[in-house]
Scaffold this active site. Sequence first.
Site, PDB file in Angstrom:
ATOM      1  N   THR A  52      31.922  43.326  38.319  1.00  0.00           N
ATOM      2  CA  THR A  52      31.209  43.015  39.371  1.00  0.00           C
ATOM      3  C   THR A  52      32.043  42.726  40.439  1.00  0.00           C
ATOM      4  O   THR A  52      31.733  43.248  41.621  1.00  0.00           O
ATOM      5  CB  THR A  52      29.871  42.258  39.144  1.00  0.00           C
ATOM      6  OG1 THR A  52      29.200  42.920  37.893  1.00  0.00           O
ATOM      7  CG2 THR A  52      29.227  41.922  40.321  1.00  0.00           C
ATOM      8  N   CYS A  53      32.844  41.778  40.235  1.00  0.00           N
ATOM      9  CA  CYS A  53      33.690  41.192  41.302  1.00  0.00           C
ATOM     10  C   CYS A  53      34.683  42.331  41.887  1.00  0.00           C
ATOM     11  O   CYS A  53      34.874  42.584  43.215  1.00  0.00           O
ATOM     12  CB  CYS A  53      34.637  40.305  40.735  1.00  0.00           C
ATOM     13  SG  CYS A  53      33.747  38.712  40.084  1.00  0.00           S
ATOM     14  N   SER A  54      35.088  43.193  40.977  1.00  0.00           N
ATOM     15  CA  SER A  54      36.036  44.390  41.557  1.00  0.00           C
ATOM     16  C   SER A  54      35.210  45.592  42.041  1.00  0.00           C
ATOM     17  O   SER A  54      35.576  46.292  42.872  1.00  0.00           O
ATOM     18  CB  SER A  54      36.984  44.809  40.392  1.00  0.00           C
ATOM     19  OG  SER A  54      38.093  43.819  40.216  1.00  0.00           O
ATOM     20  N   THR A  58      37.643  41.563  37.515  1.00  0.00           N
ATOM     21  CA  THR A  58      36.426  41.426  36.570  1.00  0.00           C
ATOM     22  C   THR A  58      35.170  42.672  37.385  1.00  0.00           C
ATOM     23  O   THR A  58      35.431  42.923  38.420  1.00  0.00           O
ATOM     24  CB  THR A  58      35.825  40.442  36.480  1.00  0.00           C
ATOM     25  OG1 THR A  58      35.265  39.695  37.690  1.00  0.00           O
ATOM     26  CG2 THR A  58      36.670  39.280  35.795  1.00  0.00           C
ATOM     27  N   LEU A  76      33.840  41.926  46.056  1.00  0.00           N
ATOM     28  CA  LEU A  76      34.983  42.059  46.878  1.00  0.00           C
ATOM     29  C   LEU A  76      34.884  43.504  47.777  1.00  0.00           C
ATOM     30  O   LEU A  76      35.096  43.524  49.078  1.00  0.00           O
ATOM     31  CB  LEU A  76      36.303  42.006  46.330  1.00  0.00           C
ATOM     32  CG  LEU A  76      37.689  42.189  47.212  1.00  0.00           C
ATOM     33  CD1 LEU A  76      37.431  41.018  48.687  1.00  0.00           C
ATOM     34  CD2 LEU A  76      38.588  41.939  46.327  1.00  0.00           C
TER      35      LEU A  76
END
Length: 172
Positions: A49-51, A47, A55
């Site tokens: 923001t996560c990618s 997703t 992370l």
Amino acid sequence: MSIQIGQPLPDVEVAVIEGASEIRRVRTASLFAGHRVVLFAVPGAFTPTCSDRHLPGYVKHFRDFREHGVEVMCLAVNDAYVMQAWAIAQQVPAGLKMLADGNAGFTRALGLEFDGSAYGMGLRARRFALYAEDGVVRQLHVEAPGEFRVSTAESMLQALQARETGAPAAAG
């Protein structure tokens, strides 16, 4: 009710992904026992923001955490194969454990789930980061919906440094 500082992490089985080929089922009690750990959770692998930010920040600062004697683990309510593919795509360093909580058992036991059905995601983990020693929560930073401030790698490093020096942590 969500987990609180001073409480032990729940003992639930999750899939641990380490490297390109290893997937193993582990009880969280054994995973955290005897270790200093920063566990951060993302709503979903791959997703935005996560990618793009969450992370990658922990990948970038992985050595900084290790210099503090702290292990780093990433949690998402995704299956182990998705987490493995995401780890490869994000060039996650050896030692940064990816935890797949496919049925959200650990996330629900933490009380840190949210219903993302309105976005086609189903039950997911809220964005958070916690610091635990020997399986006991010592710091907990849960993001407000739509925010990305207190669970960043940089924020957690500041909190750890403040804890080590006894200085007050930056407000977040």
